[in-house]
Design a protein around this motif. Structure first.
Motif, short mmCIF file in Angstrom:
data_model
loop_
_atom_site.label_atom_id
_atom_site.label_comp_id
_atom_site.label_asym_id
_atom_site.label_seq_id
_atom_site.Cartn_x
_atom_site.Cartn_y
_atom_site.Cartn_z
N SER A 35 0.96 -1.27 -0.17
CA SER A 35 -0.20 0.04 0.02
C SER A 35 0.70 1.20 0.11
CB SER A 35 -0.88 0.03 1.32
OG SER A 35 -1.65 -1.14 1.10
N ALA A 36 1.75 1.10 0.69
CA ALA A 36 2.78 2.43 0.73
C ALA A 36 3.40 2.76 -0.67
CB ALA A 36 3.72 2.28 2.00
N ALA A 37 3.77 1.35 -1.39
CA ALA A 37 4.16 1.52 -2.46
C ALA A 37 3.33 2.19 -3.49
CB ALA A 37 4.92 0.23 -3.09
N VAL A 38 2.26 1.77 -3.59
CA VAL A 38 1.00 2.28 -4.38
C VAL A 38 1.16 3.93 -4.26
CG1 VAL A 38 -1.27 2.46 -4.77
CG2 VAL A 38 -0.15 0.37 -4.88
N LEU A 39 0.95 4.19 -2.73
CA LEU A 39 1.03 5.73 -2.75
C LEU A 39 2.19 6.36 -3.27
CD1 LEU A 39 -0.43 7.96 -1.05
CD2 LEU A 39 0.75 7.28 1.07
N VAL A 40 3.32 5.80 -3.01
CA VAL A 40 4.54 6.56 -3.61
C VAL A 40 4.39 6.74 -5.24
CG1 VAL A 40 7.09 6.18 -3.74
CG2 VAL A 40 6.13 6.08 -1.75
N VAL A 41 3.89 5.65 -5.77
CA VAL A 41 3.86 5.75 -7.26
C VAL A 41 3.07 6.61 -7.68
CG1 VAL A 41 2.82 4.37 -9.28
CG2 VAL A 41 4.22 3.25 -7.74
N GLU A 42 1.48 6.76 -6.67
CA GLU A 42 0.66 7.96 -6.98
C GLU A 42 1.31 9.27 -6.81
OE1 GLU A 42 -2.98 7.83 -4.77
OE2 GLU A 42 -3.09 5.54 -5.13
N ILE A 43 2.06 9.53 -5.89
CA ILE A 43 2.81 10.80 -5.71
C ILE A 43 3.75 11.15 -6.58
CG2 ILE A 43 4.32 12.12 -4.33
CD1 ILE A 43 2.92 10.66 -1.86
N VAL A 44 4.66 10.26 -7.27
CA VAL A 44 5.72 10.29 -8.28
C VAL A 44 4.65 10.68 -9.51
CG1 VAL A 44 7.22 9.12 -9.83
CG2 VAL A 44 7.29 9.03 -7.32
N ALA A 45 3.62 9.98 -9.99
CA ALA A 45 2.81 10.35 -11.17
C ALA A 45 2.40 11.68 -11.11
CB ALA A 45 1.72 9.37 -11.08
N LEU A 46 1.80 12.19 -9.99
CA LEU A 46 1.42 13.64 -9.79
C LEU A 46 2.48 14.48 -10.15
CD1 LEU A 46 -0.91 13.48 -6.84
CD2 LEU A 46 -1.57 14.13 -9.26
N ARG A 47 3.65 14.15 -9.63
CA ARG A 47 4.84 15.22 -9.85
C ARG A 47 5.18 15.20 -11.24
NH1 ARG A 47 5.77 18.85 -6.37
NH2 ARG A 47 7.68 18.33 -5.34
N LEU A 48 5.31 14.05 -11.75
CA LEU A 48 5.64 14.03 -13.19
C LEU A 48 4.55 14.63 -14.13
CD1 LEU A 48 6.99 10.36 -13.53
CD2 LEU A 48 8.23 12.58 -13.47
N LEU A 49 3.35 14.60 -13.74
CA LEU A 49 2.24 15.16 -14.85
C LEU A 49 1.98 16.72 -14.32
CD1 LEU A 49 -0.52 12.37 -14.68
CD2 LEU A 49 1.11 13.05 -16.64
N ALA A 50 2.52 17.07 -13.36
CA ALA A 50 2.32 18.43 -12.88
C ALA A 50 2.70 19.44 -13.79
CB ALA A 50 2.69 18.85 -11.63
N PRO A 51 4.05 19.38 -14.38
CA PRO A 51 4.32 20.40 -15.23
C PRO A 51 3.66 20.51 -16.72
CG PRO A 51 6.34 19.14 -14.62
CD PRO A 51 4.98 18.44 -14.19
#
Length: 105
Positions: A35-51
């Protein structure tokens, strides 16, 4: 619910008696880590898409929706496969494949 003899009448309990398995602590640690790994993947995806898309409600909703859809499909597929093959045999390969897919993404 225990029967008069004190033995469980549950087919699940009867089918797993004497079979080695994952202990409750190990299972809890595994679920927490995944579950923690899924949360990290979600945060990384948000950071990659934000720009490109901005850090908006729509972007966050899309990332969370995709993650939840992937979890639901994986649970469905895993349940179907677990009905045919011993789930303990598939645990390590399933986590390895999911890690490889995330790394490729």
């Amino acid at each position: 619910m225990p029967s008069v003899t004190g033995l469980s009448s549950s087919p699940v309990a009867e089918g797993t008696r004497g079979r080695p398995g994952l202990g409750p602590r190990a299972a809890a640690v595994l679920v927490f880590g995944a579950s923690a790994a899924v949360l990290v993947v979600e945060i990384v995806a948000l950071r990659l898409l934000a720009p490109y898309l901005g850090l908006t409600l729509e972007t966050s909703t899309m990332v969370i929706g995709i993650a939840l859809t992937a979890i639901a499909l994986g649970s469905w597929l895993g349940g179907r496969v677990a009905d045919q093959v011993d789930p303990l045999r598939l645990l390590a390969p399933a986590l390895g494949v999911s890690g490889a897919v995330v790394a490729l993404t």
